[in-house]
Scaffold this active site. Structure first.
Site, mmCIF file in Angstrom:
data_model
loop_
_atom_site.group_PDB
_atom_site.id
_atom_site.type_symbol
_atom_site.label_atom_id
_atom_site.label_comp_id
_atom_site.label_asym_id
_atom_site.label_seq_id
_atom_site.Cartn_x
_atom_site.Cartn_y
_atom_site.Cartn_z
ATOM 1 N N CYS A 1 0.847 -1.037 -0.140
ATOM 2 C CA CYS A 1 -0.150 0.173 0.016
ATOM 3 C C CYS A 1 0.896 1.293 -0.097
ATOM 4 O O CYS A 1 0.719 1.964 0.784
ATOM 5 C CB CYS A 1 -0.804 0.068 1.256
ATOM 6 S SG CYS A 1 -1.650 -1.448 1.792
ATOM 7 N N PRO B 1 1.156 7.502 -2.151
ATOM 8 C CA PRO B 1 1.985 8.146 -3.142
ATOM 9 C C PRO B 1 3.385 7.902 -3.039
ATOM 10 O O PRO B 1 4.096 8.560 -3.953
ATOM 11 C CB PRO B 1 1.595 9.507 -3.059
ATOM 12 C CG PRO B 1 1.291 9.684 -1.495
ATOM 13 C CD PRO B 1 0.634 8.430 -0.896
ATOM 14 N N GLY B 2 4.131 7.333 -2.117
ATOM 15 C CA GLY B 2 5.635 6.975 -2.237
ATOM 16 C C GLY B 2 6.240 7.698 -1.224
ATOM 17 O O GLY B 2 7.648 7.725 -1.236
ATOM 18 N N LYS C 1 6.949 7.346 1.990
ATOM 19 C CA LYS C 1 7.634 6.370 2.803
ATOM 20 C C LYS C 1 8.868 5.557 2.037
ATOM 21 O O LYS C 1 9.699 5.134 2.625
ATOM 22 C CB LYS C 1 6.732 5.254 3.754
ATOM 23 C CG LYS C 1 5.811 6.187 4.562
ATOM 24 C CD LYS C 1 4.763 5.181 5.435
ATOM 25 C CE LYS C 1 3.747 6.342 6.124
ATOM 26 N NZ LYS C 1 2.850 6.721 5.136
ATOM 27 N N ASP D 1 1.132 -1.012 -5.049
ATOM 28 C CA ASP D 1 -0.139 -0.430 -4.692
ATOM 29 C C ASP D 1 -1.279 -1.246 -5.616
ATOM 30 O O ASP D 1 -0.935 -1.385 -6.669
ATOM 31 C CB ASP D 1 -0.080 0.996 -4.789
ATOM 32 C CG ASP D 1 -1.122 1.710 -3.927
ATOM 33 O OD1 ASP D 1 -0.752 2.105 -2.772
ATOM 34 O OD2 ASP D 1 -2.175 1.779 -4.208
ATOM 35 N N ASP E 1 -2.972 -6.075 -5.561
ATOM 36 C CA ASP E 1 -3.479 -6.044 -4.183
ATOM 37 C C ASP E 1 -2.715 -6.354 -3.216
ATOM 38 O O ASP E 1 -2.217 -7.853 -3.246
ATOM 39 C CB ASP E 1 -5.122 -6.742 -4.270
ATOM 40 C CG ASP E 1 -5.682 -6.880 -2.929
ATOM 41 O OD1 ASP E 1 -5.150 -6.526 -1.947
ATOM 42 O OD2 ASP E 1 -7.069 -6.893 -3.019
ATOM 43 N N ASP F 1 1.780 -0.018 5.556
ATOM 44 C CA ASP F 1 1.270 1.215 6.001
ATOM 45 C C ASP F 1 -0.260 1.232 5.339
ATOM 46 O O ASP F 1 -0.701 1.355 4.200
ATOM 47 C CB ASP F 1 1.908 2.221 5.289
ATOM 48 C CG ASP F 1 1.381 3.647 5.645
ATOM 49 O OD1 ASP F 1 1.082 3.757 6.791
ATOM 50 O OD2 ASP F 1 1.395 4.524 4.734
ATOM 51 N N CYS G 1 -2.305 6.244 9.757
ATOM 52 C CA CYS G 1 -2.444 7.511 10.408
ATOM 53 C C CYS G 1 -3.758 7.754 10.942
ATOM 54 O O CYS G 1 -4.481 8.687 10.702
ATOM 55 C CB CYS G 1 -2.445 8.479 8.938
ATOM 56 S SG CYS G 1 -3.579 8.291 7.776
#
Length: 449
Positions: free
Chosen positions: A261, A264-265, A267, A284, A311, A330, A383
Site C-alpha cells: 500500500c 503516493p510513495g 515512505k 499498490d 492488491d 502502511d 495515520c
C-alpha cells in the site's frame, strides 16, 4: 479590489457545496480552484482560510445559527453554506468588518437566488450581529459541549474519551482546529539539511530545521511543492509522523524491503534514500497510484525502487516466502489523525468504517507476515488514532502469529524527543504531541528459532 474579494467568497461557496454534495476532498478541490481562477497568493490564502475554517468549525457554526433559522429543513444547502461562511468570518476573522461580510453575502444571494432568499440572508446575518451568539456553556453534557465547541461528531468524541480520557481528547480536538505547518524531508542523497535551508532561504522561503528529526525542515511561509529545490529532487513534502516509519523500519545497506500500500510513495522514497545497494519493492492497488511512486522516485533520482500494481492482500502470489529483510504495511485507515489537513474526514467517517478497515488491516498483515525473513522486521502503521485500528489490530496479529514477537528495540530507533511516546513495541503519536499528524506504528520481529 471588491470584485476579486467577491470572487473569493463565491469560489469558497462552490467548494463547500462540492465537499458536501459530492464528498469531494477539500484540499484537492481548493488547489484546483486556485489554479482554475488564477488567484493571487493573498486571495488563495483568504480562500483557504475561510473554506477550511468553515468546514473545520461546521458544528459550532450550526449551533450558533440554529436559533436564527426558522425552517432549516426547507432551506437550500447553498444558503446554509453561505450563512456558515459568513458567520465563520464574523466570529473568527478580525480583519474584515461585519458590514462588509454581510454586504458580500447579500450580493452572492442576489446572484444565486430570488428576492426572498436575499432578504432572509440579510435578516439572519443582521440578527446575528445585533443579538450576538448563544453561549456554548448552555450545553450541560461535557462530551457534547466538547463536540460542539470543537466541531467533532459526538459519537467520535465519546469514543475517544472512552479510549484516551477527557483531557487527551480535548487536547486533540483543539489541536485539530489549528492549521498544520508544512514539513519536508531532505533528500540526504543529494543535499545536506543546512545546504537546503540556505538554498530555500535564497529562493524566498521562510524555513527552519525541525527539532524532532534530523532530516526534517518546516516551511513557515510559501508552499515548498512550488520550489525549485522540489523540482531538483532536494526534498519531499511529508509529515514528520510519517517520517518516523523509516526510522522504525531501520532498513540499511543491502536490505531488500517490501512496502505494501505504498502510494503516493513518501515512505518508499524515504526508505530508499537510506539504502546503499538494497532495494525497495513498492506495491499498490491502482495503476495511477503506482505512477505517483515512480514519478517521485524519478524526481528524487532514486533507482532502487521497483514498483508493482497489485492488491497487497495477494502478495504471497507475487513473492517468495521469507524473501524480504523488512516489510512495511502502511495500511488504509480511517485517517482520523489527519483532520487538520482534511477537515471533511470527521463528518464522513462512521463506526462501521472503522470495523471494515480493521478487518482489511488484519488481512494485510496476515498476507505480509510469511514474506519476512527470520530475524526480520514487520512494521504496521496507520495515520489514525483509533484503538480498534491500532492496538487491537497489533495485539490480534501477535496472538495469531507465535512466529513473531514484540520488537522492544523500537524505542532505540526513535528520535530522542519521540522515545517517551513509545510504549512497549508500539508508538501512538497524537496531533498535540509535537504538532504533527496523529499516527501509529507497531514493530514485530520474526523469531529466529
Amino acid at each position: 479590489m471588491k470584485q476579486t474579494k467577491k470572487g473569493v467568497r463565491d469560489i469558497a461557496l462552490d467548494v463547500l457545496e462540492s465537499v458536501e454534495k459530492n464528498q469531494a476532498y477539500s484540499n484537492l478541490l481548493l488547489n484546483s480552484m486556485i489554479n482554475k481562477h488564477q488567484l493571487s497568493s493573498a486571495d488563495s490564502g483568504l480562500l483557504t482560510e475561510i473554506t477550511y475554517g468553515t468546514i473545520q468549525r461546521k458544528m459550532t457554526l450550526d449551533y450558533y445559527l440554529q436559533p436564527f433559522i426558522k425552517n432549516e429543513k426547507k432551506t437550500l444547502s447553498w444558503v446554509i453554506n453561505l450563512l456558515r461562511l459568513s458567520v465563520y468570518q464574523m466570529v473568527y476573522l478580525d480583519k474584515v468588518p461585519d458590514h462588509a461580510i454581510i454586504y458580500e453575502a447579500v450580493e452572492i444571494a442576489k446572484k444565486r437566488g430570488h428576492k426572498g432568499i436575499t432578504s432572509m440572508v440579510n435578516g439572519i446575518l443582521r440578527n446575528v450581529q445585533r443579538k450576538g451568539l448563544r453561549s456554548l456553556e448552555d450545553i450541560e453534557d461535557n462530551a457534547e459541549r466538547l463536540a460542539i465547541e470543537t466541531s467533532h461528531p459526538t459519537w467520535l468524541v465519546k469514543r475517544w474519551i472512552e479510549q484516551f480520557g477527557f483531557e487527551k481528547t480535548a487536547d486533540m480536538c483543539e489541536t485539530n482546529l489549528t492549521a498544520p505547518v508544512q514539513s519536508a524531508r531532505v533528500n540526504v542523497k543529494k543535499i545536506s539539511r543546512s545546504e537546503l535551508v540556505s538554498t530555500l532561504t535564497e529562493e524566498g522561503y521562510d524555513v527552519e530545521k525541525s527539532p524532532i528529526l534530523d532530516e526534517a525542515i518546516y516551511c513557515l511561509k510559501g508552499n515548498l511543492a512550488h520550489s525549485e529545490s522540489y523540482k531538483m529532487g532536494f526534498l519531499s513534502i511529508q509529515d514528520e509522523s510519517s517520517m518516523l516509519v523509516a526510522h522504525a523500519l531501520d532498513a540499511t545497506g543491502n536490505d531488500i524491503v517490501l512496502d505494501c500500500c505504498a502510494a503516493p510513495g513518501g515512505k518508499s522514497t524515504h526508505i530508499a534514500e537510506g539504502l546503499t545497494t538494497g532495494q525497495v519493492v513498492a506495491i499498490d492497488l491502482h495503476e495511477h497510484k503506482v505512477k505517483l511512486i515512480k514519478d517521485q522516485a524519478q524526481r528524487l533520482g532514486l533507482r532502487n525502487i521497483k514498483t508493482e500494481v497489485s492488491d497487497s492482500r495477494k502478495v504471497q502470489e507475487l513473492f517468495n516466502k521469507e524473501g524480504f529483510d523488512k516489510v512495511l504495511v502502511d495500511a488504509p485507515c480511517s485517517g482520523l489523525g489527519v483532520m487538520r489537513r482534511k477537515p471533511d474526514v470527521k463528518y464522513t467517517k462512521t463506526k462501521d468504517d472503522i470495523i471494515k478497515l480493521s478487518s482489511i488491516q488484519n488481512q494485510l498483515l496476515e498476507a505480509a507476515a510469511p514474506l519476512v525473513k527470520k530475524g526480520g522486521n514487520l512494521i504496521y502503521s496507520t495515520c489514525t488514532v483509533d484503538q480498534e485500528e491500532n492496538d487491537t489490530v497489533a495485539n490480534h496479529f501477535l496472538e495469531k502469529h507465535p512466529d513473531f514477537e514484540r520488537d522492544l528495540t523500537l524505542k532505540d530507533r526513535m528520535p530522542e524527543s519521540v522515545q517517551p511516546l513509545v510504549n512497549d513495541y508500539k508508538l501512538q503519536v497524537f496531533p498535540q504531541d509535537f504538532g504533527s499528524d496523529g499516527f501509529f506504528i507497531a514493530s514485530f520481529r520474526k523469531k529466529v528459532l
